[in-house]
Design an enzyme around this catalytic site. Sequence first.
Site, PDB file in Angstrom:
ATOM      1  CD  GLU A 263      45.037  44.652  29.071  1.00  0.00           C
ATOM      2  OE1 GLU A 263      45.767  43.914  29.737  1.00  0.00           O
ATOM      3  OE2 GLU A 263      43.964  44.576  29.111  1.00  0.00           O
ATOM      4  CG  HIS A 295      42.446  41.202  29.770  1.00  0.00           C
ATOM      5  ND1 HIS A 295      43.042  42.103  30.355  1.00  0.00           N
ATOM      6  CD2 HIS A 295      41.651  40.454  30.760  1.00  0.00           C
ATOM      7  CE1 HIS A 295      42.622  42.442  31.641  1.00  0.00           C
ATOM      8  NE2 HIS A 295      41.639  41.291  31.837  1.00  0.00           N
TER       9      HIS A 295
HETATM   10  P1  NAD Z   1      39.568  39.677  45.169  1.00  0.00           P
HETATM   11  O1  NAD Z   1      39.159  41.119  45.611  1.00  0.00           O
HETATM   12  O2  NAD Z   1      38.821  38.593  45.729  1.00  0.00           O
HETATM   13  O3  NAD Z   1      41.195  39.712  45.733  1.00  0.00           O
HETATM   14  C1  NAD Z   1      42.302  40.481  45.547  1.00  0.00           C
HETATM   15  C2  NAD Z   1      43.154  40.192  46.810  1.00  0.00           C
HETATM   16  O4  NAD Z   1      44.104  41.056  46.749  1.00  0.00           O
HETATM   17  C3  NAD Z   1      42.467  40.263  48.097  1.00  0.00           C
HETATM   18  O5  NAD Z   1      42.497  39.267  49.105  1.00  0.00           O
HETATM   19  C4  NAD Z   1      43.139  41.477  48.755  1.00  0.00           C
HETATM   20  O6  NAD Z   1      43.254  41.596  50.139  1.00  0.00           O
HETATM   21  C5  NAD Z   1      44.624  41.336  47.973  1.00  0.00           C
HETATM   22  N1  NAD Z   1      45.162  42.541  47.810  1.00  0.00           N
HETATM   23  C6  NAD Z   1      44.983  43.875  48.091  1.00  0.00           C
HETATM   24  N2  NAD Z   1      45.852  44.878  48.161  1.00  0.00           N
HETATM   25  C7  NAD Z   1      46.930  43.928  48.098  1.00  0.00           C
HETATM   26  C8  NAD Z   1      48.288  44.419  48.274  1.00  0.00           C
HETATM   27  N3  NAD Z   1      48.976  45.486  48.247  1.00  0.00           N
HETATM   28  N4  NAD Z   1      49.089  43.166  48.089  1.00  0.00           N
HETATM   29  C9  NAD Z   1      48.756  41.969  48.098  1.00  0.00           C
HETATM   30  N5  NAD Z   1      47.368  41.618  48.061  1.00  0.00           N
HETATM   31  C10 NAD Z   1      46.659  42.554  48.158  1.00  0.00           C
HETATM   32  O7  NAD Z   1      39.952  39.898  43.734  1.00  0.00           O
HETATM   33  P2  NAD Z   1      39.956  38.626  42.651  1.00  0.00           P
HETATM   34  O8  NAD Z   1      38.395  38.755  41.988  1.00  0.00           O
HETATM   35  O9  NAD Z   1      40.662  37.410  43.080  1.00  0.00           O
HETATM   36  O10 NAD Z   1      40.716  39.214  41.215  1.00  0.00           O
HETATM   37  C11 NAD Z   1      42.068  39.577  41.525  1.00  0.00           C
HETATM   38  C12 NAD Z   1      42.494  40.521  40.296  1.00  0.00           C
HETATM   39  O11 NAD Z   1      42.383  39.662  39.114  1.00  0.00           O
HETATM   40  C13 NAD Z   1      41.735  41.532  40.043  1.00  0.00           C
HETATM   41  O12 NAD Z   1      41.830  42.542  40.617  1.00  0.00           O
HETATM   42  C14 NAD Z   1      41.737  41.805  38.636  1.00  0.00           C
HETATM   43  O13 NAD Z   1      42.819  42.712  38.480  1.00  0.00           O
HETATM   44  C15 NAD Z   1      42.364  40.391  37.949  1.00  0.00           C
HETATM   45  N6  NAD Z   1      41.336  39.889  37.072  1.00  0.00           N
HETATM   46  C16 NAD Z   1      41.865  39.425  35.725  1.00  0.00           C
HETATM   47  C17 NAD Z   1      41.105  38.777  34.820  1.00  0.00           C
HETATM   48  C18 NAD Z   1      41.425  38.395  33.572  1.00  0.00           C
HETATM   49  O14 NAD Z   1      40.610  38.152  32.780  1.00  0.00           O
HETATM   50  N7  NAD Z   1      42.600  38.424  33.295  1.00  0.00           N
HETATM   51  C19 NAD Z   1      39.499  38.505  35.269  1.00  0.00           C
HETATM   52  C20 NAD Z   1      39.387  38.976  36.498  1.00  0.00           C
HETATM   53  C21 NAD Z   1      40.018  39.577  37.412  1.00  0.00           C
END
Ligand code: NAD
Length: 329
Positions: A263, A295
């Site tokens: 992207e 995004h």
């Molecule tokens: P967070 O850290 O609160 O939660 C992430 C979760 O993933 C945690 O519970 C962690 O234990 C789990 N995890 C780690 N490794 C893993 C694995 N191998 N298998 C399964 N689960 C696993 O993060 P969040 O704030 O919930 O954000 C999640 C993701 O969303 C971010 O990492 C980012 O990539 C994405 N995001 C996207 C946007 C967007 O605009 N599209 C915006 C913010 C975040």
Amino acid sequence: MKVAFFSSQPYDQDSFEITNQHYGHDLTFLESRLTPKTARLAEGSEAICIFINDDAGQAALRILADLGIRLIALRCAGFNNVDLAVAKELGITLVRVPAYSPYSVAEHAVGLIMTLNRRLYRAYNRVRDDNFSLNGLLGFDIYGKTVGVVGTGKIGQCFAQIMNGFGCKILAYDVRPNQACVDIGVTYVELPELFVQADIISLHCPLLPATHYMINADSIQQMKPGVMLINTSRGALMDTRAVIEGIKSGQIGYLGTDVYEEEEDLFFRDLSGTIIQDDTFQLLQSFSNVVITAHQAFFTKEALGNIADTTLANISDIAAGKPCSNEVK
Ligand code: NAD
């Protein structure tokens, strides 16, 4: 502090300038994405502020360190675009915004589900064209369906709560289960079982070596035929070529994605007057059961305000030599 913002958009400038009235930093907004070629634009600044598709790899970091940059403030949660080992070696401090609105992303994921299921993108265009036929718009009740949530951190939990409100059965997989999800009736299972049972799969885990291409030819084969796949997390969680094969065979019935593994060459820019050279992306968006957003899941007023506030507070903490709880170690 003098801070140069890379990849800045008019909405970044608006929200940061308003919020900066409380912080008083000296902000310069640059449209360029951070790359080794553009890093020198930060000359004269003490810190830079970057976003998800900026390239803070080894080459750019070394140039920034030569310019005297000692702080990188990420105005996002993820930091997979930064070479952490090199930043540490160069003595560059990293701060981020770990949470700004999990609701924004979770609600967008639900928006993708509803858009795909009820074919709202087709319905909108049809009615504007005075075509009031319902053929081809048949959806299904979300109520009673099994939803698989991969990653139940802040966003995954919020998404599970919303889908719970729809009356879905919710399965989840996470390396660290979340008690708040268990409390609302979410059942944790191993990933293969989630793939086998879910009607809708939504990805909410970070991009890590362990999660890279977790959606691949093998895992797609395990899924229910016609599964709906939603990705609002990171593009490289999915092997796009394998997803395309899954769509062509009918194994994947719907794809809603806010992210794409390549992207950085496309998103956040108006390329409407150019010829897109990425054949994989063009093929992906040609399917009638695929909805791609660029995004934008995070893009709410509340999230932008929180991002600006936390980023500027992080910079103030580091400038004052105070410990910052949002430092990436
Ligand atoms: P967070 O850290 O609160 O939660 C992430 C979760 O993933 C945690 O519970 C962690 O234990 C789990 N995890 C780690 N490794 C893993 C694995 N191998 N298998 C399964 N689960 C696993 O993060 P969040 O704030 O919930 O954000 C999640 C993701 O969303 C971010 O990492 C980012 O990539 C994405 N995001 C996207 C946007 C967007 O605009 N599209 C915006 C913010 C975040």
